[in-house]
Design an enzyme around this catalytic site. Structure first.
Site, PDB file in Angstrom:
ATOM      1  N   SER A  13      62.524  62.575  23.291  1.00 44.39           N
ATOM      2  CA  SER A  13      63.795  61.997  22.871  1.00 44.39           C
ATOM      3  C   SER A  13      63.607  60.530  22.499  1.00 44.39           C
ATOM      4  CB  SER A  13      64.818  62.058  24.011  1.00 44.39           C
ATOM      5  OG  SER A  13      64.962  63.379  24.500  1.00 44.39           O
ATOM      6  N   HIS A  35      60.845  58.863  24.961  1.00 45.35           N
ATOM      7  CA  HIS A  35      60.630  59.430  26.289  1.00 45.35           C
ATOM      8  C   HIS A  35      60.210  60.894  26.145  1.00 45.35           C
ATOM      9  CE1 HIS A  35      61.083  59.874  30.598  1.00 45.35           C
ATOM     10  NE2 HIS A  35      61.731  61.008  30.372  1.00 45.35           N
ATOM     11  N   ASN A  80      63.849  53.531  22.817  1.00 48.56           N
ATOM     12  CA  ASN A  80      62.780  53.995  23.708  1.00 48.56           C
ATOM     13  C   ASN A  80      62.422  55.425  23.335  1.00 48.56           C
ATOM     14  OD1 ASN A  80      61.089  54.112  26.097  1.00 48.56           O
ATOM     15  ND2 ASN A  80      62.686  55.325  27.090  1.00 48.56           N
ATOM     16  N   LEU A 113      67.950  53.725  33.450  1.00 54.01           N
ATOM     17  CA  LEU A 113      66.627  54.229  33.056  1.00 54.01           C
ATOM     18  C   LEU A 113      66.722  55.512  32.223  1.00 54.01           C
ATOM     19  CD1 LEU A 113      63.486  53.975  33.488  1.00 54.01           C
ATOM     20  CD2 LEU A 113      63.795  55.616  35.361  1.00 54.01           C
ATOM     21  N   ASP A 114      66.095  55.503  31.058  1.00 49.05           N
ATOM     22  CA  ASP A 114      65.998  56.686  30.181  1.00 49.05           C
ATOM     23  C   ASP A 114      67.360  57.350  29.952  1.00 49.05           C
ATOM     24  OD1 ASP A 114      63.228  56.338  30.113  1.00 49.05           O
ATOM     25  OD2 ASP A 114      62.919  57.585  31.880  1.00 49.05           O
ATOM     26  N   GLU A 151      56.022  63.650  19.051  1.00 49.01           N
ATOM     27  CA  GLU A 151      56.551  62.342  19.468  1.00 49.01           C
ATOM     28  C   GLU A 151      56.323  61.311  18.379  1.00 49.01           C
ATOM     29  OE1 GLU A 151      55.732  60.292  23.095  1.00 49.01           O
ATOM     30  OE2 GLU A 151      55.316  62.140  24.160  1.00 49.01           O
ATOM     31  N   ARG A 185      57.769  50.084  32.820  1.00 48.40           N
ATOM     32  CA  ARG A 185      58.486  49.329  33.845  1.00 48.40           C
ATOM     33  C   ARG A 185      59.984  49.358  33.561  1.00 48.40           C
ATOM     34  NH1 ARG A 185      56.372  45.452  37.169  1.00 48.40           N
ATOM     35  NH2 ARG A 185      58.175  44.083  36.889  1.00 48.40           N
ATOM     36  N   SER A 214      49.211  55.244  21.374  1.00 44.27           N
ATOM     37  CA  SER A 214      49.169  56.190  20.248  1.00 44.27           C
ATOM     38  C   SER A 214      50.462  56.152  19.434  1.00 44.27           C
ATOM     39  CB  SER A 214      48.856  57.614  20.729  1.00 44.27           C
ATOM     40  OG  SER A 214      49.943  58.178  21.400  1.00 44.27           O
TER      41      SER A 214
HETATM   42  C1  GAR Z   1      54.393  58.603  25.459  1.00 49.36           C
HETATM   43  O1  GAR Z   1      54.229  59.971  25.758  1.00 49.36           O
HETATM   44  C2  GAR Z   1      55.822  58.176  25.693  1.00 49.36           C
HETATM   45  O2  GAR Z   1      56.755  59.190  25.367  1.00 49.36           O
HETATM   46  C3  GAR Z   1      55.810  57.913  27.173  1.00 49.36           C
HETATM   47  O3  GAR Z   1      54.593  57.250  27.391  1.00 49.36           O
HETATM   48  C4  GAR Z   1      53.635  57.750  26.469  1.00 49.36           C
HETATM   49  C5  GAR Z   1      52.951  56.576  25.797  1.00 49.36           C
HETATM   50  O4  GAR Z   1      51.868  57.021  25.027  1.00 49.36           O
HETATM   51  N1  GAR Z   1      56.924  57.121  27.580  1.00 49.36           N
HETATM   52  C6  GAR Z   1      57.544  57.240  28.759  1.00 49.36           C
HETATM   53  O5  GAR Z   1      57.194  58.020  29.614  1.00 49.36           O
HETATM   54  C7  GAR Z   1      58.716  56.284  28.949  1.00 49.36           C
HETATM   55  N2  GAR Z   1      59.524  56.676  30.053  1.00 49.36           N
HETATM   56  P1  GAR Z   1      51.147  56.049  24.010  1.00 49.36           P
HETATM   57  O6  GAR Z   1      50.771  54.794  24.793  1.00 49.36           O
HETATM   58  O7  GAR Z   1      49.942  56.795  23.560  1.00 49.36           O
HETATM   59  O8  GAR Z   1      52.107  55.740  22.887  1.00 49.36           O
END
Ligand code: GAR
Length: 222
Positions: A139, A112, A110, A147-148, A177, A94, A16
């Site tokens: 963020s 998060h 990134n 990581l993050d 986001e 990952r 998304s």
């Molecule tokens: C999002 O919420 C993003 O913030 C999170 O994965 C989701 C991906 O959604 N990322 C993390 O957790 C990274 N540590 P999407 O595939 O619909 O964009």
């Protein structure tokens, strides 16, 4: 006019955030071009979205590689081949080793789903609720080997409501986001950002604190 910023997307999931970037580009709100979408998961929704949009979509599965370093090397060689100005980690789930990251230092962000430094890692929504936080958020930060944990560029905040559970919180946060990522990539595309391992420069000045996403989807102070 300078050429559009070339972006590679790394995603493990539904995509998304990728879709939000594609929509912003199509609407003329983001001067960027997505030059490839990359995943560790051949079945990732993000790859399907990319193919539908006619974008290069590449899966590099860890199963085809004996260890993390060789998987990283294969994946990041594919990414290098499209010569991105910026790599956006949009739900890439990952850990990437330092060797692969050093190749693209200063060119990776990134997103998060937490108000970092709170809740790096998984289950961020549940952890914010369990802690009784009044506020939750997302963020965008520069990617480093930890990581993050790279320097923070920008955040979006939402209030936690009394009846929230982890899924309602995630659902309400997601559109914020998307706006956060689009605005953050926009700054990079305007060539206003320099990402360093321990700080971020905006318009030639060190960013003292993460920019905050306003109700108008603009980053305050940018
Ligand atoms: C999002 O919420 C993003 O913030 C999170 O994965 C989701 C991906 O959604 N990322 C993390 O957790 C990274 N540590 P999407 O595939 O619909 O964009």
């Amino acid at each position: 006019m300078s050429p559009p910023c070339h972006i590679a997307i790394l995603a493990s999931g539904r995509g998304s955030n990728l879709q939000a970037l594609m929509d912003a580009i199509a609407a003329g709100a983001l001067a960027a071009r997505i030059v490839g979408v990359f995943s560790d998961k051949p079945a990732a929704g993000a790859l399907a979205l990319a193919r539908e949009a006619g974008l290069p979509a590449v899966a590099v599965s860890p199963r085809d590689h004996p260890d993390r370093d060789s998987h990283d090397a294969a994946l990041f060689s594919e990414i290098a081949a499209v010569q991105p100005d910026l790599i956006v980690f949009a739900g890439y789930m990952r850990i990437v080793g330092a060797a692969a990251l050093s190749r693209f230092e200063g060119r990776m962000i990134n997103i998060h789903p937490s108000l970092l430094p709170r809740y790096p890692g998984l289950h961020t929504h549940a952890r914010a609720l369990a802690a009784g936080d009044a506020e939750h958020g997302a963020s965008v930060h520069a990617v480093t080997a930890e990581l993050d944990a790279g320097p923070l560029l920008a955040q979006a905040r939402i209030p936690v409501q009394p009846d929230d559970d982890a899924s309602s919180l995630a659902r309400r946060l997601l559109p914020r986001e998307h706006a956060l990522l689009v605005a953050s990539v926009g700054l990079f595309a305007q060539r206003r950002l320099r990402l360093h391992p321990d700080h971020i420069m905006l318009d030639g000045r060190r960013l003292p604190a993460p920019l905050q996403l306003g109700a108008d989807n603009r980053l305050d102070g940018a």
